[in-house]
Write a protein that holds these residues in place. Sequence first.
Motif, PDB file in Angstrom:
ATOM      1  N   UNK A 116       0.848  -1.020  -0.012  1.00  0.00           N
ATOM      2  CA  UNK A 116       0.062  -0.080   0.026  1.00  0.00           C
ATOM      3  C   UNK A 116       0.800   1.150   0.052  1.00  0.00           C
ATOM      4  N   UNK A 117       0.632   1.914  -1.154  1.00  0.00           N
ATOM      5  CA  UNK A 117       1.816   2.990  -1.145  1.00  0.00           C
ATOM      6  C   UNK A 117       1.203   4.326  -1.277  1.00  0.00           C
ATOM      7  N   UNK A 153      -2.685  10.966  -2.940  1.00  0.00           N
ATOM      8  CA  UNK A 153      -2.951   9.911  -3.680  1.00  0.00           C
ATOM      9  C   UNK A 153      -2.390   8.803  -2.714  1.00  0.00           C
ATOM     10  N   UNK A 154      -3.221   7.552  -2.697  1.00  0.00           N
ATOM     11  CA  UNK A 154      -2.808   6.455  -2.117  1.00  0.00           C
ATOM     12  C   UNK A 154      -2.905   5.125  -3.262  1.00  0.00           C
ATOM     13  N   UNK A 155      -2.223   4.312  -3.351  1.00  0.00           N
ATOM     14  CA  UNK A 155      -2.376   3.093  -4.324  1.00  0.00           C
ATOM     15  C   UNK A 155      -2.195   1.698  -3.336  1.00  0.00           C
ATOM     16  N   UNK A 156      -2.965   1.029  -3.956  1.00  0.00           N
ATOM     17  CA  UNK A 156      -3.023  -0.471  -3.584  1.00  0.00           C
ATOM     18  C   UNK A 156      -2.393  -1.271  -4.365  1.00  0.00           C
ATOM     19  N   UNK A 165       8.359   2.759 -10.753  1.00  0.00           N
ATOM     20  CA  UNK A 165       9.334   3.257 -11.790  1.00  0.00           C
ATOM     21  C   UNK A 165       9.412   4.860 -12.030  1.00  0.00           C
ATOM     22  N   UNK A 166       8.261   4.739 -12.685  1.00  0.00           N
ATOM     23  CA  UNK A 166       7.944   6.476 -13.236  1.00  0.00           C
ATOM     24  C   UNK A 166       8.064   7.424 -11.927  1.00  0.00           C
ATOM     25  N   UNK A 167       7.328   7.127 -11.098  1.00  0.00           N
ATOM     26  CA  UNK A 167       7.176   7.820  -9.669  1.00  0.00           C
ATOM     27  C   UNK A 167       8.692   7.931  -9.143  1.00  0.00           C
ATOM     28  N   UNK A 168       9.272   7.139  -9.157  1.00  0.00           N
ATOM     29  CA  UNK A 168      10.896   6.985  -8.503  1.00  0.00           C
ATOM     30  C   UNK A 168      11.405   8.241  -9.524  1.00  0.00           C
ATOM     31  N   UNK A 169      11.654   7.999 -10.639  1.00  0.00           N
ATOM     32  CA  UNK A 169      12.286   8.813 -11.441  1.00  0.00           C
ATOM     33  C   UNK A 169      11.893  10.210 -11.386  1.00  0.00           C
ATOM     34  N   UNK A 170      10.522  10.391 -11.389  1.00  0.00           N
ATOM     35  CA  UNK A 170      10.046  11.530 -11.200  1.00  0.00           C
ATOM     36  C   UNK A 170      10.370  12.566 -10.107  1.00  0.00           C
ATOM     37  N   UNK A 171      10.371  11.547  -8.817  1.00  0.00           N
ATOM     38  CA  UNK A 171      10.728  12.083  -7.676  1.00  0.00           C
ATOM     39  C   UNK A 171      12.342  12.458  -7.419  1.00  0.00           C
ATOM     40  N   UNK A 172      13.013  11.462  -8.277  1.00  0.00           N
ATOM     41  CA  UNK A 172      14.516  11.867  -8.245  1.00  0.00           C
ATOM     42  C   UNK A 172      14.902  13.282  -8.763  1.00  0.00           C
ATOM     43  N   UNK A 173      14.307  13.416  -9.871  1.00  0.00           N
ATOM     44  CA  UNK A 173      14.543  14.564 -10.821  1.00  0.00           C
ATOM     45  C   UNK A 173      14.120  15.678 -10.043  1.00  0.00           C
TER      46      UNK A 173
END
Length: 78
Positions: A35-36, A43-46, A54-62
């Motif tokens: 549960x993220x 936004x909460x995702x199950x 992966x896309x979220x991690x890349x966006x957050x890293x940038x």
Amino acid sequence: MKKVFAIILGIVTLITAWSTIKMILALAHTDQNIYMSLAPLPINLSNPNTTVILVSAIIYAVVTITLAGLTIKLSKSK
């Protein structure tokens, strides 16, 4: 005024860095029931898809790198 803005921007940078770490850790546990939440966003995702994580991690890293650069630039004394 620049110092206050740099402190606020630094706090936001820490939040996005923590979210980046959570996304990277979530990639290791995609086969399990997870549960993220996306920290700055309501936004909460199950059981999210690996691509979403992966896309979220890349966006957050940038975003984290950009905010860290701005924070460093503002905190330097002139």
